[in-house]
Motif scaffolding. Structure first.
Motif, PDB file in Angstrom:
ATOM      1  N   THR A 180      44.703  42.395  45.286  1.00 11.49           N
ATOM      2  CA  THR A 180      45.927  42.806  44.603  1.00 11.49           C
ATOM      3  C   THR A 180      46.266  44.250  44.976  1.00 11.49           C
ATOM      4  O   THR A 180      45.432  45.147  44.851  1.00 11.49           O
ATOM      5  CB  THR A 180      45.777  42.693  43.067  1.00 11.49           C
ATOM      6  N   GLU A 181      47.493  44.461  45.448  1.00  9.37           N
ATOM      7  CA  GLU A 181      47.937  45.786  45.876  1.00  9.37           C
ATOM      8  C   GLU A 181      48.640  46.492  44.715  1.00  9.37           C
ATOM      9  O   GLU A 181      49.494  45.906  44.034  1.00  9.37           O
ATOM     10  CB  GLU A 181      48.902  45.656  47.050  1.00  9.37           C
ATOM     11  N   LEU A 182      48.286  47.760  44.520  1.00  9.30           N
ATOM     12  CA  LEU A 182      48.840  48.577  43.440  1.00  9.30           C
ATOM     13  C   LEU A 182      49.353  49.903  43.979  1.00  9.30           C
ATOM     14  O   LEU A 182      48.916  50.370  45.030  1.00  9.30           O
ATOM     15  CB  LEU A 182      47.759  48.889  42.393  1.00  9.30           C
ATOM     16  N   GLU A 183      50.253  50.520  43.202  1.00 14.89           N
ATOM     17  CA  GLU A 183      50.684  51.882  43.470  1.00 14.89           C
ATOM     18  C   GLU A 183      50.743  52.593  42.123  1.00 14.89           C
ATOM     19  O   GLU A 183      51.230  52.032  41.138  1.00 14.89           O
ATOM     20  CB  GLU A 183      52.064  51.917  44.113  1.00 14.89           C
ATOM     21  N   GLY A 184      50.215  53.802  42.079  1.00 12.30           N
ATOM     22  CA  GLY A 184      50.249  54.544  40.827  1.00 12.30           C
ATOM     23  C   GLY A 184      49.533  55.869  40.947  1.00 12.30           C
ATOM     24  O   GLY A 184      49.279  56.354  42.051  1.00 12.30           O
TER      25      GLY A 184
END
Length: 132
Positions: free
Chosen positions: A77-81
């Motif tokens: 799962t790819e995230l940005e934050g």
């Protein structure tokens, strides 16, 4: 800072349900329950280097508080934050790239333990780490 050091997962609460809501399939959830996760945290001012080692992978993440970065969970799962410091806690707020839903992660020291709390779609899980 108190977070510095190596931490080994000791126990988890509601982790399977959390992973289910995240969309992790049952086989990966069963494996993740025994991932033997070890986290090494090093802080230098506002910059952090975190090494995560588990049964599945070893990665190193470098970030600066308040600055967005990309991150991939063990299931892909790819995230940005970004992580921020709020009092004596580290609070990470990440958006999934596939559906834009928010994952919030909090790290805090409670006694001699590192407590990591995940919140996604109203489901909360907790992983407790001991120095190791």
């Amino acid at each position: 800072m108190a977070f510095d050091g190596t931490w080994k997962v000791d126990c988890s609460e509601n982790y399977d349900k959390f992973m289910e809501v995240m969309g992790v399939n049952v086989v990966k959830r069963k494996l993740a329950a025994h991932d033997n996760l070890k986290i090494t945290i090093q802080q230098n001012g506002q910059s952090f280097t975190i090494k995560e080692s588990s049964t599945f992978r070893t990665i190193e993440i470098c970030f600066t508080l308040g600055e967005k970065f990309d991150y991939s969970l063990a299931d892909g799962t790819e995230l940005e934050g970004a992580w921020n410091e709020e009092g004596d806690e580290l609070v990470g707020v990440f958006s999934r790239k596939d559906n834009k839903k928010v994952l919030k992660t909090t790290r805090k020291i409670v006694g001699e333990e590192l407590v990591q709390i995940y919140l996604y779609e109203g489901v909360e899980a907790k992983r407790i780490f001991k120095r190791g």
